[in-house]
Design a protein around this motif. Structure first.
Motif, PDB file in Angstrom:
ATOM      1  N   HIS A   1      -4.451  -5.192  -6.811  1.00 33.20           N
ATOM      2  CA  HIS A   1      -5.809  -4.771  -6.460  1.00 33.20           C
ATOM      3  C   HIS A   1      -6.565  -4.300  -7.700  1.00 33.20           C
ATOM      4  O   HIS A   1      -5.971  -3.719  -8.610  1.00 33.20           O
ATOM      5  CB  HIS A   1      -5.754  -3.658  -5.412  1.00 33.20           C
ATOM      6  CG  HIS A   1      -7.043  -3.418  -4.718  1.00 33.20           C
ATOM      7  ND1 HIS A   1      -7.964  -2.526  -5.183  1.00 33.20           N
ATOM      8  CD2 HIS A   1      -7.569  -3.964  -3.593  1.00 33.20           C
ATOM      9  CE1 HIS A   1      -9.009  -2.508  -4.372  1.00 33.20           C
ATOM     10  NE2 HIS A   1      -8.789  -3.382  -3.395  1.00 33.20           N
TER      11      HIS A   1
ATOM     12  N   TYR B   1       6.095   3.543  -0.197  1.00 32.19           N
ATOM     13  CA  TYR B   1       5.358   2.310  -0.416  1.00 32.19           C
ATOM     14  C   TYR B   1       5.632   1.417   0.779  1.00 32.19           C
ATOM     15  O   TYR B   1       6.655   1.566   1.456  1.00 32.19           O
ATOM     16  CB  TYR B   1       5.827   1.613  -1.698  1.00 32.19           C
ATOM     17  CG  TYR B   1       5.504   2.392  -2.941  1.00 32.19           C
ATOM     18  CD1 TYR B   1       4.395   2.054  -3.721  1.00 32.19           C
ATOM     19  CD2 TYR B   1       6.282   3.471  -3.337  1.00 32.19           C
ATOM     20  CE1 TYR B   1       4.088   2.781  -4.868  1.00 32.19           C
ATOM     21  CE2 TYR B   1       5.972   4.201  -4.477  1.00 32.19           C
ATOM     22  CZ  TYR B   1       4.873   3.846  -5.231  1.00 32.19           C
ATOM     23  OH  TYR B   1       4.556   4.575  -6.351  1.00 32.19           O
ATOM     24  N   ARG B   2       4.730   0.485   1.017  1.00 29.72           N
ATOM     25  CA  ARG B   2       4.927  -0.413   2.155  1.00 29.72           C
ATOM     26  C   ARG B   2       4.416  -1.799   1.795  1.00 29.72           C
ATOM     27  O   ARG B   2       3.365  -1.956   1.168  1.00 29.72           O
ATOM     28  CB  ARG B   2       4.167   0.124   3.365  1.00 29.72           C
ATOM     29  CG  ARG B   2       4.223  -0.758   4.592  1.00 29.72           C
ATOM     30  CD  ARG B   2       3.510  -0.149   5.762  1.00 29.72           C
ATOM     31  NE  ARG B   2       2.079  -0.007   5.472  1.00 29.72           N
ATOM     32  CZ  ARG B   2       1.160   0.215   6.400  1.00 29.72           C
ATOM     33  NH1 ARG B   2       1.516   0.361   7.658  1.00 29.72           N
ATOM     34  NH2 ARG B   2      -0.107   0.323   6.076  1.00 29.72           N
TER      35      ARG B   2
ATOM     36  N   ASP C   1       0.824  -1.211   0.000  1.00 25.85           N
ATOM     37  CA  ASP C   1       0.000   0.000   0.000  1.00 25.85           C
ATOM     38  C   ASP C   1       0.855   1.256   0.000  1.00 25.85           C
ATOM     39  O   ASP C   1       2.088   1.187   0.017  1.00 25.85           O
ATOM     40  CB  ASP C   1      -0.992  -0.003   1.158  1.00 25.85           C
ATOM     41  CG  ASP C   1      -0.355   0.173   2.532  1.00 25.85           C
ATOM     42  OD1 ASP C   1       0.885   0.289   2.639  1.00 25.85           O
ATOM     43  OD2 ASP C   1      -1.108   0.194   3.524  1.00 25.85           O
ATOM     44  N   ARG C   2       0.173   2.416  -0.047  1.00 27.71           N
ATOM     45  CA  ARG C   2       0.803   3.739   0.006  1.00 27.71           C
ATOM     46  C   ARG C   2       0.294   4.439   1.266  1.00 27.71           C
ATOM     47  O   ARG C   2      -0.756   4.074   1.802  1.00 27.71           O
ATOM     48  CB  ARG C   2       0.402   4.581  -1.217  1.00 27.71           C
ATOM     49  CG  ARG C   2       0.676   4.007  -2.583  1.00 27.71           C
ATOM     50  CD  ARG C   2       2.053   4.251  -3.156  1.00 27.71           C
ATOM     51  NE  ARG C   2       2.705   5.489  -2.908  1.00 27.71           N
ATOM     52  CZ  ARG C   2       2.899   6.462  -3.802  1.00 27.71           C
ATOM     53  NH1 ARG C   2       2.415   6.347  -5.016  1.00 27.71           N
ATOM     54  NH2 ARG C   2       3.572   7.549  -3.488  1.00 27.71           N
ATOM     55  N   PRO C   3       1.002   5.469   1.742  1.00 23.73           N
ATOM     56  CA  PRO C   3       0.575   6.167   2.966  1.00 23.73           C
ATOM     57  C   PRO C   3      -0.826   6.778   2.884  1.00 23.73           C
ATOM     58  O   PRO C   3      -1.480   6.951   3.903  1.00 23.73           O
ATOM     59  CB  PRO C   3       1.622   7.265   3.139  1.00 23.73           C
ATOM     60  CG  PRO C   3       2.813   6.776   2.426  1.00 23.73           C
ATOM     61  CD  PRO C   3       2.292   5.966   1.276  1.00 23.73           C
ATOM     62  N   ASP C   4      -1.295   7.086   1.669  1.00 20.18           N
ATOM     63  CA  ASP C   4      -2.632   7.670   1.541  1.00 20.18           C
ATOM     64  C   ASP C   4      -3.742   6.628   1.675  1.00 20.18           C
ATOM     65  O   ASP C   4      -4.927   6.934   1.557  1.00 20.18           O
ATOM     66  CB  ASP C   4      -2.781   8.425   0.220  1.00 20.18           C
ATOM     67  CG  ASP C   4      -2.702   7.522  -1.007  1.00 20.18           C
ATOM     68  OD1 ASP C   4      -2.566   6.283  -0.861  1.00 20.18           O
ATOM     69  OD2 ASP C   4      -2.774   8.060  -2.128  1.00 20.18           O
ATOM     70  N   GLY C   5      -3.361   5.360   1.924  1.00 17.43           N
ATOM     71  CA  GLY C   5      -4.338   4.299   2.098  1.00 17.43           C
ATOM     72  C   GLY C   5      -4.639   3.503   0.839  1.00 17.43           C
ATOM     73  O   GLY C   5      -5.392   2.534   0.880  1.00 17.43           O
ATOM     74  N   THR C   6      -4.051   3.881  -0.287  1.00 21.84           N
ATOM     75  CA  THR C   6      -4.273   3.160  -1.538  1.00 21.84           C
ATOM     76  C   THR C   6      -3.667   1.764  -1.435  1.00 21.84           C
ATOM     77  O   THR C   6      -2.469   1.617  -1.203  1.00 21.84           O
ATOM     78  CB  THR C   6      -3.628   3.901  -2.724  1.00 21.84           C
ATOM     79  OG1 THR C   6      -4.164   5.209  -2.798  1.00 21.84           O
ATOM     80  CG2 THR C   6      -3.885   3.168  -4.029  1.00 21.84           C
ATOM     81  N   VAL C   7      -4.492   0.743  -1.596  1.00 18.65           N
ATOM     82  CA  VAL C   7      -4.018  -0.644  -1.590  1.00 18.65           C
ATOM     83  C   VAL C   7      -3.622  -0.992  -3.015  1.00 18.65           C
ATOM     84  O   VAL C   7      -4.408  -0.845  -3.948  1.00 18.65           O
ATOM     85  CB  VAL C   7      -5.102  -1.610  -1.077  1.00 18.65           C
ATOM     86  CG1 VAL C   7      -4.643  -3.053  -1.204  1.00 18.65           C
ATOM     87  CG2 VAL C   7      -5.450  -1.288   0.377  1.00 18.65           C
TER      88      VAL C   7
END
Length: 177
Positions: free
Chosen positions: A64, A96-97, A50-56
């Motif tokens: 996704h 990114y995470r 995911d990204r810090p903005d919550g985008t999976v």
């Protein structure tokens, strides 16, 4: 008396400053290129990108459905997983995470820094023979770029090392006299 001066220019000295934590893997890339984020967390059904903005970006071993699957590609190699991002946009710049939803302590952070060349580069000044002892101004303009370009002047292949040449700071102006 007339004297002819040959001046060569180099505009490629750049200072890089980007936000990243000590825990991040930092990946440097150029706009339009591809990066591969290799996650060192053993692959499970609960691995999420995911990204810090919550985008999976990916979950359960698949990209996704809201993500462009032609640009974001998930690869499974042995027990590990990687996320490739193709044709990088400036909006792809950032963090990114990869993490295991079942074990929040198992995570890996990535920071992607995208470099962009200046869109316009010009050097303005006299295009004729320069009289010895006269003062002439050369001005370099570089628009755009990420990070912003830092101009460094070279004369006859050497950095600005002659005493009769002044670099007017912080503007990219070079005085010859």
């Amino acid at each position: 008396m007339l004297c002819k001066m040959e001046v060569s220019f180099l505009v490629l000295s750049v200072l890089f400053v980007f936000p990243a934590t000590a825990d991040d893997d930092v990946i440097l890339a150029v706009l339009g290129s591809t990066v591969v984020l290799d996650c060192k967390i053993p692959q499970t059904d609960t691995l999420i990108w995911d990204r810090p903005d919550g985008t999976v970006l990916a979950i359960k071993g698949a990209v996704h459905q809201t993500v462009n699957a032609s640009r974001f590609i998930l690869r499974n190699a042995s027990a590990l997983q990687s996320l490739s991002i193709h044709d990088l946009f400036l909006s792809d710049d950032g963090q990114y995470r990869g993490y295991d939803l079942a074990d929040a302590g198992r995570k890996q952070n990535f920071t992607v820094n995208i470099f962009v060349r200046p869109t316009l580069f010009t050097v303005d000044g006299p295009d004729t023979v320069i009289d010895e002892g006269s003062v002439q101004t050369l001005t370099c303009t570089a628009d755009g770029g990420k990070p912003p370009p830092l101009v460094q002047w070279h004369l006859l292949g050497k950095p600005n090392g002659r005493s009769n040449i002044k670099l007017v700071s912080p503007d990219p102006v070079f005085l010859l006299y």
